[in-house]
Structures are given as C-alpha cells and as structure tokens.
Enzyme design. Structure first.
Site, mmCIF file in Angstrom:
data_model
loop_
_atom_site.group_PDB
_atom_site.id
_atom_site.type_symbol
_atom_site.label_atom_id
_atom_site.label_comp_id
_atom_site.label_asym_id
_atom_site.label_seq_id
_atom_site.Cartn_x
_atom_site.Cartn_y
_atom_site.Cartn_z
ATOM 1 N N PHE A 54 0.813 -1.219 0.000
ATOM 2 C CA PHE A 54 0.000 0.000 0.000
ATOM 3 C C PHE A 54 0.843 1.264 0.000
ATOM 4 O O PHE A 54 0.368 2.329 -0.393
ATOM 5 C CB PHE A 54 -0.997 0.021 1.168
ATOM 6 C CG PHE A 54 -0.401 -0.269 2.520
ATOM 7 C CD1 PHE A 54 0.276 0.696 3.235
ATOM 8 C CD2 PHE A 54 -0.536 -1.534 3.068
ATOM 9 C CE1 PHE A 54 0.814 0.425 4.479
ATOM 10 C CE2 PHE A 54 -0.009 -1.817 4.320
ATOM 11 C CZ PHE A 54 0.674 -0.834 5.029
ATOM 12 N N GLY A 57 1.322 3.626 -3.277
ATOM 13 C CA GLY A 57 0.428 4.692 -3.719
ATOM 14 C C GLY A 57 -0.156 5.526 -2.599
ATOM 15 O O GLY A 57 -0.987 6.392 -2.834
ATOM 16 N N HIS A 58 0.275 5.305 -1.352
ATOM 17 C CA HIS A 58 -0.324 6.020 -0.205
ATOM 18 C C HIS A 58 0.756 6.509 0.736
ATOM 19 O O HIS A 58 1.004 5.884 1.752
ATOM 20 C CB HIS A 58 -1.281 5.084 0.548
ATOM 21 C CG HIS A 58 -2.234 5.797 1.441
ATOM 22 N ND1 HIS A 58 -1.989 6.006 2.768
ATOM 23 C CD2 HIS A 58 -3.444 6.327 1.189
ATOM 24 C CE1 HIS A 58 -3.021 6.631 3.327
ATOM 25 N NE2 HIS A 58 -3.917 6.829 2.379
ATOM 26 N N PHE A 59 1.345 7.507 0.572
ATOM 27 C CA PHE A 59 1.439 8.451 -0.528
ATOM 28 C C PHE A 59 2.864 8.401 -1.053
ATOM 29 O O PHE A 59 3.787 8.431 -0.241
ATOM 30 C CB PHE A 59 1.133 9.874 -0.036
ATOM 31 C CG PHE A 59 -0.257 10.053 0.482
ATOM 32 C CD1 PHE A 59 -1.305 10.313 -0.393
ATOM 33 C CD2 PHE A 59 -0.534 9.937 1.835
ATOM 34 C CE1 PHE A 59 -2.600 10.494 0.097
ATOM 35 C CE2 PHE A 59 -1.815 10.109 2.317
ATOM 36 C CZ PHE A 59 -2.855 10.385 1.456
ATOM 37 N N VAL A 64 2.380 6.710 4.191
ATOM 38 C CA VAL A 64 1.545 6.691 5.396
ATOM 39 C C VAL A 64 0.673 5.435 5.330
ATOM 40 O O VAL A 64 0.063 5.156 4.293
ATOM 41 C CB VAL A 64 0.644 7.943 5.463
ATOM 42 C CG1 VAL A 64 -0.300 7.874 6.650
ATOM 43 C CG2 VAL A 64 1.477 9.210 5.519
#
Length: 155
Positions: A54, A57-59, A64
């Site tokens: 994750f 793409g986060h972020f 995070v």
C-alpha cells in the site's frame, strides 16, 4: 475464574497467527501476539515496513499507512483474542467478519519503521456477535482507536 492451563504459549508467532486467522499476505496485519487475558484482552504487534504494497500509492514520497488498515489490524487482533480464548485456538472455530466500526479516531500517522501496538479488549459477546474496543499505539503514543463489531459465521 479463568483456566490458565488452557492459555496458549506466548508469544504467538506468525505461524500460530496464520493457523488462527484466514488472512494472508498482503492482508495479514498482525505479526505477533505478546499478551493475552482470555476472553478479555490481547496485545499484538504489526511491524510496519516500507515493503508493504500500500505504500506504493499512499502516498508516494511520504508513505503513510492507511487508517482503514490500522482499523483492520485492530479487528484482526480482536479475532485473535477470540480464537486464542477458545480451546487452544481451535482452527475449526467460527470465523468472525467485520460488520461495523464506530468512533474511529486517528491521532497520528503510522509510517514505515513503526511498530504498531494493537491493544484490543472484548467489550461484550452476545450470540454470534463480538464487540471490541481497540487502541493502536506507536512507541506508547496513541495513533488510533475504534469500537469494532464482528459477526461469526461457520463457513
């Protein structure tokens, strides 16, 4: 009075956790169980690594851990509390599914390198429902909390 002779040996390792929960990588969000009061409370850890999918793409550039995954980790710790409280963590026991989240609050970001402490208490168990109260911490500081309701199902 709790029968401590049935309390599983701790810490529960990833192999123990995989025997008790249906989740698998990349969605297994508990790495170790370090404390247990059967039918009352569990303390578990999630080691947050930059390798988590994750974070792509986060972020990008400022990774995070998504808050919904922190809540999911609390729910999985609640599932472990229930499973470990049954007769030696019977893998044939009911599977609990997340059905409701109340009063979720996020106080701080969880980032790579953090060890997420998942402290979950069983608030009540009625028929096929279990209500948990969970607090997630990093270095003793609260990062999130939520009330979680799960329903049991035999698959």
């Amino acid at each position: 009075m709790t029968d401590t002779s049935a309390t599983p040996a701790l810490p529960a390792t990833i192999a123990d956790i995989q025997r008790l929960l249906p989740h698998r990588y990349p969605f297994l969000l508990v790495d170790r169980v370090v404390a247990l009061e059967p039918n009352k409370r569990v303390l578990a850890y999630k080691n947050v690594s930059i390798n988590e999918p994750f974070f792509q793409g986060h972020f990008p550039g400022k990774p995070v851990m998504p808050g919904v995954l922190v809540v999911e980790a609390l729910a999985q710790a609640g599932g472990l509390l229930t499973q470990l409280s049954t007769a030696a963590g019977d893998p044939q026991a009911e599977t609990f599914y997340l059905v409701k989240v109340d009063n979720a609050k996020f106080s701080r970001m969880v980032v790579p390198g953090d060890r997420l402490e998942l402290d979950v208490e069983l608030k009540r168990r009625i028929r096929n429902m279990a209500q948990y109260v969970g607090v997630a911490r990093v270095d003793g500081e609260q990062v999130a909390c939520a009330e979680i309701l799960c329903a049991a199902s035999r698959d």
